[in-house]
Design a protein around this motif. Structure first.
Motif, short mmCIF file in Angstrom:
data_model
loop_
_atom_site.label_atom_id
_atom_site.label_comp_id
_atom_site.label_asym_id
_atom_site.label_seq_id
_atom_site.Cartn_x
_atom_site.Cartn_y
_atom_site.Cartn_z
N CYS A 96 0.73 -1.07 -0.19
CA CYS A 96 0.00 0.06 0.01
C CYS A 96 0.82 1.23 -0.04
O CYS A 96 1.79 1.33 0.80
N PRO A 97 0.50 2.07 -1.08
CA PRO A 97 1.39 3.35 -0.84
C PRO A 97 1.45 4.19 0.28
O PRO A 97 2.16 4.95 0.60
N ASP A 98 0.12 4.26 1.00
CA ASP A 98 -0.14 5.11 2.02
C ASP A 98 0.32 4.52 3.17
O ASP A 98 0.94 5.44 4.34
N ILE A 103 -0.57 -4.63 2.84
CA ILE A 103 -0.53 -5.23 1.72
C ILE A 103 -1.77 -5.49 1.09
O ILE A 103 -2.80 -5.70 1.72
N GLU A 104 -1.95 -4.84 -0.42
CA GLU A 104 -3.10 -4.85 -1.00
C GLU A 104 -3.31 -5.76 -2.20
O GLU A 104 -2.26 -6.21 -2.78
#
Length: 156
Positions: A96-98, A103-104
Protein backbone atom coordinates in the motif's frame (compact mmCIF):
# COMPACT_ATOMS: atom_id res chain seq x y z
CA UNK A 1 -31.12 -42.11 4.85
CA UNK A 2 -30.94 -41.51 8.58
CA UNK A 3 -27.65 -40.43 10.12
CA UNK A 4 -27.53 -43.60 12.23
CA UNK A 5 -27.61 -45.66 9.04
CA UNK A 6 -25.03 -43.45 7.30
CA UNK A 7 -22.51 -43.86 10.11
CA UNK A 8 -23.66 -47.41 10.92
CA UNK A 9 -24.29 -46.59 14.55
CA UNK A 10 -25.13 -49.57 16.74
CA UNK A 11 -26.33 -47.46 19.66
CA UNK A 12 -29.25 -45.08 19.99
CA UNK A 13 -28.21 -41.45 19.56
CA UNK A 14 -29.83 -38.61 21.48
CA UNK A 15 -31.32 -35.80 19.44
CA UNK A 16 -28.52 -33.29 20.14
CA UNK A 17 -25.88 -35.75 18.97
CA UNK A 18 -27.93 -36.56 15.85
CA UNK A 19 -28.13 -32.86 14.96
CA UNK A 20 -24.39 -32.33 15.36
CA UNK A 21 -23.56 -35.48 13.37
CA UNK A 22 -26.07 -34.57 10.66
CA UNK A 23 -24.59 -31.09 10.24
CA UNK A 24 -21.01 -32.40 10.20
CA UNK A 25 -21.81 -35.26 7.82
CA UNK A 26 -23.77 -32.98 5.49
CA UNK A 27 -20.97 -30.40 5.55
CA UNK A 28 -18.50 -33.08 4.45
CA UNK A 29 -20.75 -34.11 1.55
CA UNK A 30 -21.22 -30.49 0.47
CA UNK A 31 -17.47 -29.84 0.68
CA UNK A 32 -16.59 -32.97 -1.31
CA UNK A 33 -19.09 -32.21 -4.09
CA UNK A 34 -18.04 -28.55 -4.26
CA UNK A 35 -14.40 -29.64 -4.49
CA UNK A 36 -15.36 -31.74 -7.54
CA UNK A 37 -16.68 -28.60 -9.25
CA UNK A 38 -13.49 -26.65 -8.48
CA UNK A 39 -10.99 -29.44 -9.16
CA UNK A 40 -10.62 -28.83 -12.94
CA UNK A 41 -9.62 -25.24 -12.10
CA UNK A 42 -7.04 -26.31 -9.51
CA UNK A 43 -8.80 -24.23 -6.85
CA UNK A 44 -9.73 -24.99 -3.26
CA UNK A 45 -12.98 -23.76 -1.77
CA UNK A 46 -11.03 -21.22 0.26
CA UNK A 47 -9.19 -19.91 -2.82
CA UNK A 48 -12.53 -19.61 -4.62
CA UNK A 49 -13.86 -17.67 -1.64
CA UNK A 50 -10.90 -15.24 -1.80
CA UNK A 51 -11.48 -14.67 -5.53
CA UNK A 52 -15.17 -13.93 -4.92
CA UNK A 53 -14.29 -11.50 -2.12
CA UNK A 54 -11.84 -9.70 -4.40
CA UNK A 55 -14.34 -9.56 -7.26
CA UNK A 56 -16.81 -8.00 -4.82
CA UNK A 57 -14.34 -5.16 -4.31
CA UNK A 58 -15.28 -3.95 -7.84
CA UNK A 59 -11.74 -3.07 -8.91
CA UNK A 60 -10.57 -1.79 -5.53
CA UNK A 61 -7.82 -3.69 -3.71
CA UNK A 62 -8.44 -5.44 -0.40
CA UNK A 63 -5.96 -5.88 2.41
CA UNK A 64 -5.44 -9.18 4.22
CA UNK A 65 -7.64 -8.15 7.16
CA UNK A 66 -10.60 -7.37 4.88
CA UNK A 67 -10.21 -10.72 3.13
CA UNK A 68 -9.90 -12.62 6.42
CA UNK A 69 -12.99 -11.06 8.01
CA UNK A 70 -15.12 -11.90 4.94
CA UNK A 71 -13.94 -15.51 4.63
CA UNK A 72 -16.50 -18.27 5.16
CA UNK A 73 -13.82 -20.39 6.91
CA UNK A 74 -12.33 -17.95 9.41
CA UNK A 75 -9.46 -20.32 10.22
CA UNK A 76 -8.01 -20.13 6.71
CA UNK A 77 -4.44 -18.91 6.33
CA UNK A 78 -5.14 -15.90 4.14
CA UNK A 79 -1.49 -15.20 3.32
CA UNK A 80 -0.97 -18.76 2.09
CA UNK A 81 -4.18 -18.64 0.02
CA UNK A 82 -3.16 -15.35 -1.61
CA UNK A 83 0.33 -16.73 -2.30
CA UNK A 84 -1.17 -19.70 -4.16
CA UNK A 85 -3.50 -17.45 -6.16
CA UNK A 86 -0.53 -15.21 -6.97
CA UNK A 87 1.37 -18.19 -8.41
CA UNK A 88 -1.65 -18.96 -10.61
CA UNK A 89 -1.71 -15.30 -11.74
CA UNK A 90 -5.29 -14.91 -10.47
CA UNK A 91 -4.40 -12.00 -8.14
CA UNK A 92 -1.76 -9.33 -7.73
CA UNK A 93 -0.25 -8.21 -4.44
CA UNK A 94 1.30 -4.81 -3.80
CA UNK A 95 2.49 -2.75 -0.87
CA UNK A 96 0.00 0.00 0.00
CA UNK A 97 1.48 3.38 -0.98
CA UNK A 98 -0.08 5.08 2.08
CA UNK A 99 0.96 2.44 4.62
CA UNK A 100 3.98 0.34 3.70
CA UNK A 101 3.06 -2.29 6.32
CA UNK A 102 -0.22 -2.99 4.55
CA UNK A 103 -0.47 -5.42 1.61
CA UNK A 104 -3.17 -4.82 -1.02
CA UNK A 105 -4.55 -7.67 -3.10
CA UNK A 106 -6.39 -7.23 -6.40
CA UNK A 107 -8.05 -9.82 -8.64
CA UNK A 108 -6.58 -10.04 -12.16
CA UNK A 109 -8.51 -10.33 -15.42
CA UNK A 110 -7.52 -14.00 -15.48
CA UNK A 111 -9.09 -14.38 -12.01
CA UNK A 112 -12.27 -12.67 -13.20
CA UNK A 113 -12.36 -14.95 -16.26
CA UNK A 114 -12.03 -18.06 -14.10
CA UNK A 115 -14.91 -16.88 -11.88
CA UNK A 116 -17.05 -16.09 -14.94
CA UNK A 117 -16.47 -19.61 -16.26
CA UNK A 118 -17.08 -21.20 -12.87
CA UNK A 119 -20.21 -19.25 -11.94
CA UNK A 120 -22.75 -21.28 -14.00
CA UNK A 121 -21.17 -24.53 -12.79
CA UNK A 122 -21.35 -23.43 -9.17
CA UNK A 123 -24.96 -22.28 -9.63
CA UNK A 124 -25.90 -25.63 -11.16
CA UNK A 125 -24.17 -27.44 -8.31
CA UNK A 126 -26.04 -25.39 -5.70
CA UNK A 127 -29.39 -26.00 -7.40
CA UNK A 128 -28.68 -29.73 -7.69
CA UNK A 129 -27.72 -29.99 -4.01
CA UNK A 130 -31.10 -28.49 -3.01
CA UNK A 131 -33.41 -30.36 -5.42
CA UNK A 132 -34.91 -32.54 -2.65
CA UNK A 133 -36.35 -29.49 -0.90
CA UNK A 134 -39.15 -27.19 -2.04
CA UNK A 135 -38.80 -23.40 -1.68
CA UNK A 136 -40.63 -23.32 1.67
CA UNK A 137 -38.41 -26.08 3.07
CA UNK A 138 -35.30 -24.29 1.82
CA UNK A 139 -36.41 -21.10 3.56
CA UNK A 140 -37.19 -23.00 6.75
CA UNK A 141 -33.84 -24.84 6.68
CA UNK A 142 -32.00 -21.56 6.17
CA UNK A 143 -33.84 -19.93 9.08
CA UNK A 144 -33.18 -22.93 11.35
CA UNK A 145 -29.48 -23.01 10.48
CA UNK A 146 -29.17 -19.29 11.16
CA UNK A 147 -31.02 -19.70 14.47
CA UNK A 148 -28.79 -22.64 15.38
CA UNK A 149 -25.60 -20.75 14.46
CA UNK A 150 -26.72 -17.63 16.37
CA UNK A 151 -27.20 -19.73 19.51
CA UNK A 152 -23.52 -20.69 19.27
CA UNK A 153 -22.45 -17.10 18.68
CA UNK A 154 -24.52 -15.76 21.59
CA UNK A 155 -23.01 -18.31 24.00
CA UNK A 156 -19.41 -17.23 23.43
Amino acid sequence: MKIEDEIKSTVALDLSKKIILNIMYTNNILSERFHEVLKPYDLSGEQYNVLRILRGQKGNPANMCVIQERMVAKTSNTTRLVDKLLLKELVTRNVCPDNRRKIEVLITQKGLDVLAELEPKVNNHEKFMTTNLNPEELEQLNELLEKYRNTEINNK
